[in-house]
Design a protein around this motif. Structure first.
Motif, PDB file in Angstrom:
ATOM      1  N   GLY A  11       0.854  -1.198   0.000  1.00  0.00           N
ATOM      2  CA  GLY A  11       0.000   0.000   0.000  1.00  0.00           C
ATOM      3  C   GLY A  11       0.879   1.234   0.000  1.00  0.00           C
ATOM      4  N   GLY A  12       0.435   2.269   0.707  1.00  0.00           N
ATOM      5  CA  GLY A  12       1.186   3.526   0.730  1.00  0.00           C
ATOM      6  C   GLY A  12       2.620   3.316   1.210  1.00  0.00           C
ATOM      7  N   MET A  13       2.768   2.643   2.348  1.00  0.00           N
ATOM      8  CA  MET A  13       4.104   2.502   2.938  1.00  0.00           C
ATOM      9  C   MET A  13       4.904   1.391   2.254  1.00  0.00           C
ATOM     10  N   ASP A  33       0.148  -8.909  -1.488  1.00  0.00           N
ATOM     11  CA  ASP A  33      -0.903  -8.031  -0.968  1.00  0.00           C
ATOM     12  C   ASP A  33      -2.226  -8.758  -1.203  1.00  0.00           C
ATOM     13  N   ARG A  38      -3.119  -3.380  -6.034  1.00  0.00           N
ATOM     14  CA  ARG A  38      -1.799  -3.008  -5.511  1.00  0.00           C
ATOM     15  C   ARG A  38      -0.718  -3.920  -6.111  1.00  0.00           C
ATOM     16  N   ALA A  68       4.072  -4.198   5.846  1.00  0.00           N
ATOM     17  CA  ALA A  68       3.488  -2.845   5.820  1.00  0.00           C
ATOM     18  C   ALA A  68       1.977  -2.928   5.573  1.00  0.00           C
ATOM     19  N   THR A  69       1.341  -3.747   6.392  1.00  0.00           N
ATOM     20  CA  THR A  69      -0.118  -3.921   6.324  1.00  0.00           C
ATOM     21  C   THR A  69      -0.754  -3.105   7.450  1.00  0.00           C
ATOM     22  N   PRO A  70      -2.091  -3.068   7.521  1.00  0.00           N
ATOM     23  CA  PRO A  70      -2.718  -2.507   8.730  1.00  0.00           C
ATOM     24  C   PRO A  70      -2.173  -3.208   9.983  1.00  0.00           C
ATOM     25  N   ASN A  71      -2.240  -2.498  11.119  1.00  0.00           N
ATOM     26  CA  ASN A  71      -1.511  -2.924  12.314  1.00  0.00           C
ATOM     27  C   ASN A  71      -1.994  -4.241  12.927  1.00  0.00           C
ATOM     28  N   HIS A  74      -0.007  -7.438  11.699  1.00  0.00           N
ATOM     29  CA  HIS A  74       1.469  -7.490  11.749  1.00  0.00           C
ATOM     30  C   HIS A  74       1.943  -8.787  12.415  1.00  0.00           C
ATOM     31  N   GLU A  91       6.357  -2.782  10.165  1.00  0.00           N
ATOM     32  CA  GLU A  91       6.099  -1.337  10.259  1.00  0.00           C
ATOM     33  C   GLU A  91       5.671  -1.001  11.690  1.00  0.00           C
ATOM     34  N   LYS A  92       5.754   0.263  12.016  1.00  0.00           N
ATOM     35  CA  LYS A  92       5.300   0.725  13.327  1.00  0.00           C
ATOM     36  C   LYS A  92       3.791   0.887  13.315  1.00  0.00           C
ATOM     37  N   HIS A 118      10.328  -0.746  11.881  1.00  0.00           N
ATOM     38  CA  HIS A 118      10.738   0.393  11.059  1.00  0.00           C
ATOM     39  C   HIS A 118      10.471   1.709  11.801  1.00  0.00           C
ATOM     40  N   ASN A 120      11.673   4.590  11.567  1.00  0.00           N
ATOM     41  CA  ASN A 120      12.477   5.461  10.709  1.00  0.00           C
ATOM     42  C   ASN A 120      12.638   6.877  11.258  1.00  0.00           C
ATOM     43  N   TRP A 159      -8.541   1.862   6.961  1.00  0.00           N
ATOM     44  CA  TRP A 159      -8.447   1.133   8.239  1.00  0.00           C
ATOM     45  C   TRP A 159      -8.060   2.040   9.411  1.00  0.00           C
ATOM     46  N   ARG A 160      -7.447   3.186   9.138  1.00  0.00           N
ATOM     47  CA  ARG A 160      -6.948   4.047  10.223  1.00  0.00           C
ATOM     48  C   ARG A 160      -8.064   4.608  11.116  1.00  0.00           C
TER      49      ARG A 160
HETATM   50  P1  NAD Z   1      -2.308   1.322   3.348  1.00  0.00           P
HETATM   51  O1  NAD Z   1      -3.738   1.094   3.652  1.00  0.00           O
HETATM   52  O2  NAD Z   1      -1.924   2.357   2.353  1.00  0.00           O
HETATM   53  O3  NAD Z   1      -1.637  -0.050   2.860  1.00  0.00           O
HETATM   54  C1  NAD Z   1      -1.851  -1.281   3.490  1.00  0.00           C
HETATM   55  C2  NAD Z   1      -1.747  -2.380   2.441  1.00  0.00           C
HETATM   56  O4  NAD Z   1      -1.837  -3.640   3.096  1.00  0.00           O
HETATM   57  C3  NAD Z   1      -2.886  -2.339   1.422  1.00  0.00           C
HETATM   58  O5  NAD Z   1      -2.364  -2.402   0.114  1.00  0.00           O
HETATM   59  C4  NAD Z   1      -3.738  -3.565   1.769  1.00  0.00           C
HETATM   60  O6  NAD Z   1      -4.370  -4.131   0.645  1.00  0.00           O
HETATM   61  C5  NAD Z   1      -2.684  -4.493   2.334  1.00  0.00           C
HETATM   62  N1  NAD Z   1      -3.216  -5.528   3.236  1.00  0.00           N
HETATM   63  C6  NAD Z   1      -4.233  -5.449   4.127  1.00  0.00           C
HETATM   64  N2  NAD Z   1      -4.355  -6.604   4.799  1.00  0.00           N
HETATM   65  C7  NAD Z   1      -3.408  -7.438   4.324  1.00  0.00           C
HETATM   66  C8  NAD Z   1      -3.035  -8.785   4.608  1.00  0.00           C
HETATM   67  N3  NAD Z   1      -3.656  -9.489   5.547  1.00  0.00           N
HETATM   68  N4  NAD Z   1      -2.013  -9.311   3.894  1.00  0.00           N
HETATM   69  C9  NAD Z   1      -1.374  -8.614   2.935  1.00  0.00           C
HETATM   70  N5  NAD Z   1      -1.677  -7.333   2.620  1.00  0.00           N
HETATM   71  C10 NAD Z   1      -2.680  -6.753   3.313  1.00  0.00           C
HETATM   72  O7  NAD Z   1      -1.611   1.594   4.743  1.00  0.00           O
HETATM   73  P2  NAD Z   1      -0.190   2.273   4.955  1.00  0.00           P
HETATM   74  O8  NAD Z   1      -0.341   3.719   5.162  1.00  0.00           O
HETATM   75  O9  NAD Z   1       0.747   1.805   3.919  1.00  0.00           O
HETATM   76  O10 NAD Z   1       0.217   1.654   6.375  1.00  0.00           O
HETATM   77  C11 NAD Z   1       0.725   0.337   6.459  1.00  0.00           C
HETATM   78  C12 NAD Z   1       1.617   0.214   7.689  1.00  0.00           C
HETATM   79  O11 NAD Z   1       2.698   1.130   7.562  1.00  0.00           O
HETATM   80  C13 NAD Z   1       0.931   0.536   9.002  1.00  0.00           C
HETATM   81  O12 NAD Z   1       1.431  -0.301  10.004  1.00  0.00           O
HETATM   82  C14 NAD Z   1       1.343   1.979   9.263  1.00  0.00           C
HETATM   83  O13 NAD Z   1       1.315   2.319  10.634  1.00  0.00           O
HETATM   84  C15 NAD Z   1       2.742   1.979   8.705  1.00  0.00           C
HETATM   85  N6  NAD Z   1       3.237   3.297   8.269  1.00  0.00           N
HETATM   86  C16 NAD Z   1       4.488   3.672   8.638  1.00  0.00           C
HETATM   87  C17 NAD Z   1       4.999   4.893   8.270  1.00  0.00           C
HETATM   88  C18 NAD Z   1       6.396   5.267   8.683  1.00  0.00           C
HETATM   89  O14 NAD Z   1       6.829   6.374   8.417  1.00  0.00           O
HETATM   90  N7  NAD Z   1       7.131   4.375   9.308  1.00  0.00           N
HETATM   91  C19 NAD Z   1       4.224   5.769   7.491  1.00  0.00           C
HETATM   92  C20 NAD Z   1       2.952   5.347   7.086  1.00  0.00           C
HETATM   93  C21 NAD Z   1       2.476   4.111   7.485  1.00  0.00           C
END
Ligand code: NAD
Length: 350
Positions: A11-13, A33, A38, A68-71, A74, A91-92, A118, A120, A159-160
């Motif tokens: 996803g985003g991260m 994913d 994605r 880097a999935t929803p928390n 993890h 991820e955190k 992570h 970071n 999810w947030r």
């Molecule tokens: P997001 O919603 O953009 O991406 C999450 C991805 O996970 C999606 O593509 C989703 O389809 C996928 N997903 C969901 N359930 C799954 C599963 N069971 N198996 C595989 N894939 C699955 O969320 P995001 O913003 O990328 O956040 C993801 C993680 O990264 C979170 O833990 C968030 O706290 C962390 N994060 C960290 C930072 C940082 O700077 N360290 C910044 C943003 C997000």
């Protein structure tokens, strides 16, 4: 020896890791994913995409996985990946409770796989500049540190905005800010926790919080995160007994620290008239009785985090983001949730 990295949750991260990890010399080889859209994107970016987790975990030569999935998922994904022989960086927040983390660490010990998080933002420039000024004693003994991030977006996406997925700002920005301060005060215990978690907009999770921590040495840490605050306050505001530090932004473009300059002549008395009365104590200080200093120059390099993992894999370095530090942050966050729920401050030893 380099690192062949797989990404769970593109996803985003996950995308960010895909783009930025190569800057640290990391080879991004595969992604998994649950969302086919994605995975299409991963493919377009030259990464082998998998729709089945077990197949992904068998990708030839992949030795490290970032999650880097929803928390809320993890933990289960990290345990599966370690069980399949992969080193893991989640991820955190690492996960949502200390008990979960203990299970993950147990798996890492059982399988002799690296487990890290992570965090970071330990490489953020603003944080490192604040630490440098404080640790070099430039403003004397520190009485209070305010760490704050304010945004204006308000609404959370996806999810947030749900507790069950680990939404809310304590888990989002909070974990970074607590990790920074606990890393800085690694040898000093937190003895008291008071927190207030609020929602400015009509949501089910905290979109605004204030947390006040007292340290063993008497220093007060104030951490505040707001997603719907339209006037910015400084990223850092630190009061010492010999000066004051302010850092306005992440890039340290604005800020500095100010100290009194002692002269033989006492500071002349100035009285300021406010609309409803006079004040001497809050009058501005004459410029000749204080000195302004610029923020120190300092470079930080986030890629050290990945370089460290390569060093740890080769047995040449110790992990920077250590499991016991992660446990301490999670323990603190549990106390923060408890303080908010019971609406009282808690005596702790964290
Ligand atoms: P997001 O919603 O953009 O991406 C999450 C991805 O996970 C999606 O593509 C989703 O389809 C996928 N997903 C969901 N359930 C799954 C599963 N069971 N198996 C595989 N894939 C699955 O969320 P995001 O913003 O990328 O956040 C993801 C993680 O990264 C979170 O833990 C968030 O706290 C962390 N994060 C960290 C930072 C940082 O700077 N360290 C910044 C943003 C997000």
């Amino acid at each position: 020896m380099g690192m062949k990295l797989g990404i769970i949750g593109y996803g985003g991260m996950g995308y960010w890791h895909g783009e930025y990890a190569p800057r640290a010399g990391v080879d991004v080889v595969a992604a998994y994913d649950v969302d086919p859209k994605r995975l299409e994107m991963a493919k377009e970016n030259g990464i082998k995409a998998y729709v089945i987790l077990d197949d992904f975990l068998k990708h030839d030569g992949m030795d490290f996985v970032v999650i880097a999935t929803p928390n809320d998922v993890h933990k289960e994904l990290a345990i599966k990946a370690m069980n399949a022989g992969k080193h893991v960086m989640v991820e955190k927040p690492a996960t949502m409770s200390v008990a979960d983390w203990d299970e993950m660490v147990a798996e890492s010990e059982k399988t002799s796989r690296i487990l890290t998080v992570h965090q970071n933002r330990r490489w953020d420039k603003d944080y490192n500049v604040m630490r440098k000024v404080v640790e070099e004693g430039k403003i004397g003994d520190v009485l209070s540190i305010e760490s704050r991030v304010f945004g204006t977006g308000g609404a959370f996406f996806g999810w947030r905005s749900f507790t069950k997925y680990g939404g809310g700002m304590i888990f989002d920005w909070g974990v970074h800010l607590f990790d920074q301060l606990l890393d800085m005060y690694s040898d000093t215990k937190v003895t008291n926790v008071y927190s207030k978690l609020m929602t400015v907009l009509d949501q089910k999770v905290d979109d605004y919080f204030k947390v006040i921590l007292t340290l063993d040495n008497g220093t007060l840490l104030h951490v505040e995160v707001g997603t719907y605050a339209f006037h910015k306050l400084p990223r850092w505001y630190v009061i010492g007994n010999e000066g004051t530090l302010q850092i306005d932004d992440f890039d340290c473009e604005k800020g500095g620290y100010t100290k009194p300059s002692y002269t033989d002549t006492p500071v002349a008395e100035v009285v300021v008239m406010t609309s409803a009365g006079p004040t001497r104590m809050m009058a501005p200080r004459p410029p000749e009785t204080k000195e302004d200093f610029p923020l120190p120059e300092l470079e930080t390099d986030w890629t050290e985090l990945y370089q460290n993992l390569v060093g740890v894999m080769a047995g040449k370095e110790d992990l920077i983001v250590k499991p016991y530090q992660v446990r301490r942050v999670l323990t603190l966050m549990e106390a923060i949730f408890q303080s908010a729920e019971e609406n009282r401050s808690l005596e702790v030893s964290i």
